[in-house]
Motif scaffolding. Structure first.
Motif, mmCIF file in Angstrom:
data_model
loop_
_atom_site.group_PDB
_atom_site.id
_atom_site.type_symbol
_atom_site.label_atom_id
_atom_site.label_comp_id
_atom_site.label_asym_id
_atom_site.label_seq_id
_atom_site.Cartn_x
_atom_site.Cartn_y
_atom_site.Cartn_z
ATOM 1 N N ASN A 110 -16.559 7.882 -19.495
ATOM 2 C CA ASN A 110 -16.234 6.841 -18.462
ATOM 3 C C ASN A 110 -16.813 7.575 -17.131
ATOM 4 O O ASN A 110 -15.931 8.414 -16.559
ATOM 5 C CB ASN A 110 -14.763 6.705 -18.464
ATOM 6 C CG ASN A 110 -14.439 5.514 -17.600
ATOM 7 O OD1 ASN A 110 -15.079 5.308 -16.663
ATOM 8 N ND2 ASN A 110 -13.483 4.831 -17.929
ATOM 9 N N THR A 111 -17.970 7.089 -16.682
ATOM 10 C CA THR A 111 -18.531 7.834 -15.512
ATOM 11 C C THR A 111 -18.161 7.169 -14.163
ATOM 12 O O THR A 111 -17.850 8.069 -13.052
ATOM 13 C CB THR A 111 -19.995 7.964 -15.604
ATOM 14 O OG1 THR A 111 -20.532 6.686 -15.646
ATOM 15 C CG2 THR A 111 -20.339 8.814 -16.816
ATOM 16 N N VAL A 112 -18.079 5.902 -14.243
ATOM 17 C CA VAL A 112 -17.930 5.126 -13.123
ATOM 18 C C VAL A 112 -16.586 5.124 -12.611
ATOM 19 O O VAL A 112 -16.125 5.466 -11.461
ATOM 20 C CB VAL A 112 -18.358 3.774 -13.084
ATOM 21 C CG1 VAL A 112 -18.162 3.160 -11.948
ATOM 22 C CG2 VAL A 112 -19.861 3.877 -13.194
ATOM 23 N N PHE A 113 -15.555 4.845 -13.523
ATOM 24 C CA PHE A 113 -14.195 4.670 -13.195
ATOM 25 C C PHE A 113 -13.376 5.934 -13.213
ATOM 26 O O PHE A 113 -12.301 5.963 -12.388
ATOM 27 C CB PHE A 113 -13.450 3.491 -13.921
ATOM 28 C CG PHE A 113 -14.297 2.337 -14.159
ATOM 29 C CD1 PHE A 113 -13.659 1.200 -12.954
ATOM 30 C CD2 PHE A 113 -15.274 1.688 -15.022
ATOM 31 C CE1 PHE A 113 -14.300 -0.018 -12.847
ATOM 32 C CE2 PHE A 113 -15.778 0.392 -15.013
ATOM 33 C CZ PHE A 113 -15.379 -0.450 -14.056
ATOM 34 N N VAL A 114 -13.545 6.979 -13.823
ATOM 35 C CA VAL A 114 -13.068 8.157 -13.754
ATOM 36 C C VAL A 114 -13.937 9.284 -13.194
ATOM 37 O O VAL A 114 -13.601 10.111 -12.432
ATOM 38 C CB VAL A 114 -12.306 8.400 -15.083
ATOM 39 C CG1 VAL A 114 -11.601 9.722 -14.796
ATOM 40 C CG2 VAL A 114 -11.292 7.674 -15.518
ATOM 41 N N GLY A 115 -15.008 9.372 -13.670
ATOM 42 C CA GLY A 115 -15.927 10.537 -13.365
ATOM 43 C C GLY A 115 -16.260 10.758 -11.908
ATOM 44 O O GLY A 115 -16.100 11.842 -11.401
ATOM 45 N N VAL A 116 -16.654 9.634 -11.538
ATOM 46 C CA VAL A 116 -17.123 9.641 -9.864
ATOM 47 C C VAL A 116 -15.914 9.971 -8.828
ATOM 48 O O VAL A 116 -15.787 10.945 -8.464
ATOM 49 C CB VAL A 116 -17.363 8.382 -9.442
ATOM 50 C CG1 VAL A 116 -17.692 8.284 -7.829
ATOM 51 C CG2 VAL A 116 -18.743 8.004 -9.959
ATOM 52 N N PRO A 117 -14.542 9.229 -9.257
ATOM 53 C CA PRO A 117 -13.633 9.690 -8.348
ATOM 54 C C PRO A 117 -13.045 11.115 -8.627
ATOM 55 O O PRO A 117 -13.006 12.137 -7.597
ATOM 56 C CB PRO A 117 -12.512 8.661 -8.716
ATOM 57 C CG PRO A 117 -12.993 7.582 -9.165
ATOM 58 C CD PRO A 117 -14.380 8.229 -9.893
ATOM 59 N N LEU A 118 -12.993 11.594 -9.577
ATOM 60 C CA LEU A 118 -12.269 12.909 -10.193
ATOM 61 C C LEU A 118 -13.321 13.985 -9.937
ATOM 62 O O LEU A 118 -12.956 15.060 -9.256
ATOM 63 C CB LEU A 118 -11.978 13.030 -11.536
ATOM 64 C CG LEU A 118 -11.006 13.925 -12.037
ATOM 65 C CD1 LEU A 118 -9.938 13.618 -13.137
ATOM 66 C CD2 LEU A 118 -11.388 15.303 -12.312
ATOM 67 N N ILE A 119 -14.410 14.035 -10.120
ATOM 68 C CA ILE A 119 -15.619 15.155 -9.885
ATOM 69 C C ILE A 119 -15.809 15.197 -8.548
ATOM 70 O O ILE A 119 -16.008 16.185 -8.066
ATOM 71 C CB ILE A 119 -16.736 14.673 -10.673
ATOM 72 C CG1 ILE A 119 -16.419 14.939 -12.188
ATOM 73 C CG2 ILE A 119 -17.941 15.783 -10.292
ATOM 74 C CD1 ILE A 119 -17.800 14.458 -13.197
#
Length: 313
Positions: A110-119
């Protein structure tokens, strides 16, 4: 030790806390399913592409292709993919096509909804370039592999290939990546009022993505059918995939931030695309839906674990 755990909590809890806000808002019917669809479309089609364009057009791209970075991530992804397919066939007696759904759910993050904000919260602007470069080829590589495997038993038709090419060519995330990279290469950046507009839209990406994910978890359920397969898929996605990538980053030279981004990217929960692929073929819907919800819930703890291993905090 306590200081490190507190630092990790500062990274993890606000991100997943926003997901919980979205879930509770849907639970008490403060936000409708219709609004959920609209918010998800806004995030995917406008806010995240704007964030990607802004980041890449203003950042320095690597002069040479980071082949070790690509190899480390995708070797780990397809390792988890293959293990999930093997387990689906041998342990759960599923058909070859449903095994592909299990593999895709275990290897696609899940890159868009979790990955982007968290990373971005973990690594800041320094992690933006490796993050968005990986996003640029993550979905095409994983989706093409899954589609070829799904269609392989019936023969990969020209029509299917054209639909896949069209879907990838018109993907808003990829358009944002290519536009941002092109803007950087040509020295084109938004200025003045257009820049302020892009900045405002980009600033909405993170909170809206997290709220949208919480709304979707309420719709699809936090638990559900095919509990054993979805638990195995979640374990492969959250632990085996990032562990494989972590090991490979020692074999291939790359900056520490790039290695950390690759591992955290791999540690993200199963993406909603697994559910969408299952819906498209009408098979493995229960396992893919449960895997998305279960892995997202468990990621609160496993992401904290990987942040600790990586020394981020």
């Amino acid at each position: 030790m306590l200081s490190t755990l507190a630092d990790i909590a500062v990274i993890v809890l606000p991100v997943f806390g926003m997901v919980a806000v979205g879930y509770l808002a849907a639970k008490v019917k403060l936000v409708s399913e219709r609004a959920s669809d609209g918010l998800a479309e806004f995030v995917f089609s406008l806010a995240v592409p704007a964030l990607i364009f802004k980041t890449l057009s203003e950042s320095s791209l690597p002069e040479a292709q980071p082949w070790g970075y690509w190899i480390s991530y995708f070797a780990g992804a397809f390792f988890a993919f293959g293990l999930a397919m093997l387990a689906a066939r041998r342990l759960f007696g599923r058909s070859p096509q449903e095994a592909v759904i299990h593999g895709f759910a275990a290897g696609q993050a899940n890159t868009v909804f979790v990955g982007v904000p968290l990373i971005l919260k973990a690594y800041g602007p320094e992690g933006a370039v490796p993050l968005f470069l990986l996003i640029a080829i993550h979905l095409p590589v994983m989706l093409v592999a899954a589609t070829v495997l799904m269609e392989g038993s019936a023969g990969f038709s020209r029509g299917t290939a054209m639909k896949l090419v069209r879907a990838l060519a018109l993907n808003p995330i990829l358009i944002g990546i290519y536009a941002g990279a092109l803007g950087r290469v040509l020295g084109i950046q938004a200025t003045g009022i257009p820049k302020q507009m892009v900045d405002l839209i980009a600033a909405a990406a993170t909170p809206c993505a997290l709220i949208s994910l919480g709304l979707s978890l309420k719709r699809y359920g936090m638990t559900g059918g095919d509990l054993a397969p979805s638990a195995l898929i979640s374990g492969l996605k959250l632990l085996v995939h990032p562990a494989a990538v972590y090991g490979l980053t020692f074999l291939f030279p790359m900056p520490a931030v790039w290695a950390g981004v690759a591992v955290l990217f791999a540690a993200m929960p199963s993406g909603i695309n697994g559910y969408l692929l299952a819906q498209r073929y009408g098979i493995g819907v229960g396992a893919s839906t449960s895997a998305v919800s279960m892995s997202t819930g468990l990621a609160v703890f496993t992401v904290a674990l990987w942040l600790y291993v990586l020394g981020v905090g």
